[in-house]
Design a protein around this motif. Sequence first.
Motif, short mmCIF file in Angstrom:
data_model
loop_
_atom_site.label_atom_id
_atom_site.label_comp_id
_atom_site.label_asym_id
_atom_site.label_seq_id
_atom_site.Cartn_x
_atom_site.Cartn_y
_atom_site.Cartn_z
N ARG A 17 48.08 49.95 22.57
CA ARG A 17 47.26 51.12 22.89
C ARG A 17 45.79 50.71 22.97
O ARG A 17 45.30 49.93 22.16
N GLY A 18 45.09 51.22 23.95
CA GLY A 18 43.69 50.86 24.14
C GLY A 18 43.47 49.79 25.19
O GLY A 18 42.32 49.53 25.58
N THR A 19 44.54 49.16 25.66
CA THR A 19 44.42 48.18 26.74
C THR A 19 43.98 48.89 28.01
O THR A 19 44.46 49.96 28.35
N GLY A 20 43.04 48.27 28.73
CA GLY A 20 42.59 48.83 29.99
C GLY A 20 43.46 48.38 31.14
O GLY A 20 43.95 47.25 31.14
N GLY A 21 43.68 49.26 32.12
CA GLY A 21 44.49 48.90 33.27
C GLY A 21 43.91 49.48 34.54
O GLY A 21 43.54 50.65 34.59
N HIS A 22 43.81 48.64 35.59
CA HIS A 22 43.19 49.06 36.84
C HIS A 22 43.98 48.54 38.03
O HIS A 22 44.45 47.40 38.02
N ALA A 23 44.13 49.37 39.05
CA ALA A 23 44.68 48.93 40.32
C ALA A 23 43.57 48.27 41.11
O ALA A 23 42.49 48.85 41.29
N LEU A 24 43.80 47.03 41.55
CA LEU A 24 42.76 46.26 42.22
C LEU A 24 43.37 45.36 43.27
O LEU A 24 44.25 44.54 42.96
N ASP A 25 42.90 45.45 44.50
CA ASP A 25 43.28 44.53 45.56
C ASP A 25 42.30 43.36 45.51
O ASP A 25 41.13 43.50 45.89
N ALA A 26 42.78 42.21 45.05
CA ALA A 26 41.90 41.06 44.86
C ALA A 26 41.37 40.50 46.17
O ALA A 26 40.44 39.67 46.15
N THR A 27 41.93 40.92 47.31
CA THR A 27 41.44 40.44 48.59
C THR A 27 40.36 41.34 49.17
O THR A 27 39.80 41.04 50.23
N ASP A 28 40.04 42.42 48.49
CA ASP A 28 39.04 43.39 48.95
C ASP A 28 37.74 43.12 48.19
O ASP A 28 37.59 43.50 47.03
N GLU A 29 36.79 42.45 48.85
CA GLU A 29 35.56 42.05 48.16
C GLU A 29 34.80 43.24 47.59
O GLU A 29 34.29 43.20 46.46
N THR A 30 34.72 44.32 48.34
CA THR A 30 34.00 45.50 47.87
C THR A 30 34.64 46.06 46.61
O THR A 30 33.95 46.43 45.65
N ALA A 31 35.97 46.11 46.60
CA ALA A 31 36.68 46.63 45.42
C ALA A 31 36.51 45.71 44.22
O ALA A 31 36.35 46.18 43.09
N VAL A 32 36.53 44.40 44.45
CA VAL A 32 36.36 43.45 43.35
C VAL A 32 34.98 43.58 42.75
O VAL A 32 34.79 43.59 41.52
N ARG A 33 33.97 43.65 43.59
CA ARG A 33 32.59 43.80 43.10
C ARG A 33 32.44 45.09 42.29
O ARG A 33 31.85 45.10 41.20
N ALA A 34 32.99 46.19 42.80
CA ALA A 34 32.90 47.47 42.09
C ALA A 34 33.65 47.42 40.76
O ALA A 34 33.20 47.99 39.76
N PHE A 35 34.79 46.74 40.74
CA PHE A 35 35.58 46.60 39.51
C PHE A 35 34.76 45.95 38.41
O PHE A 35 34.69 46.45 37.28
N PHE A 36 34.13 44.83 38.70
CA PHE A 36 33.36 44.13 37.67
C PHE A 36 32.08 44.89 37.31
O PHE A 36 31.63 44.84 36.16
#
Length: 239
Positions: free
Chosen positions: A51-70
């Motif tokens: 419990r408390g683990t973070g989980g996110h859907a992320l397309d690692a090939t999408d640069e914009t999504a990766v930048r926003a994730f971090f």
Amino acid sequence: MRLHGQRVVVVGGTSGIGLAVAEAAARDGAGVVVASRRRQSVDSALERLPRGTGGHALDATDETAVRAFFDRLGAFDHLVYTAGEALLMEGLAESDPARAKRFLDTRLWGAYTAVKYGAPKIREGGSIVLTTGTAGRRPLPDTSVAASLCGAMESLTRALALELAPLRVNVVSPGLVRTELWREMSEEDRTGLFEAGAASLPVGRVGTPEDVAEAYLYLMRGGYSTGSVVVVDGGGLLV
């Protein structure tokens, strides 16, 4: 030498080796965040993780999504990258260059992008652990794409270890491991592969994700390893 109180981000951490790393890091006292492309995989992984683990859907090939994730994630201590689709095993004559490119997009360029945007968020004393494979050192027939990837990942790791120093960058090189990455083979072929592998390996068995996860933990904990390739292959390179 423990990860207690540290924050570990595992991109590709919802199945196979990545999930085993996330579970092992959590047992060692780390706060864990996992990310992968499919929301369903993330939700399934969170059912297994504390419990408390973070989980996110992320397309690692999408640069914009990766930048926003971090950017959303903020500061953390260790980045582990294990993301990848099913292994690509096909001869050059029958190969589909577009499929080969997609394979490299996730495994190579996805890792590159994750490091680009994740490294600035890593706290002092932290690390990055990437993933390669033994095909780069001992390719088999029909593994030209996989072997190319593995060689590139080792070279990338060494270059990043110098460029990002004193941030440590290492890579784990698994051999034959029983994971979902072999799912595109028929059950008969997959069983034959594992049986033949077990018979040929000095350890007498095929690896498990938990076997390999220990190497990632060692590299996260150990402050004197960088630019290193840690092979976990049951002695496969010897035979």
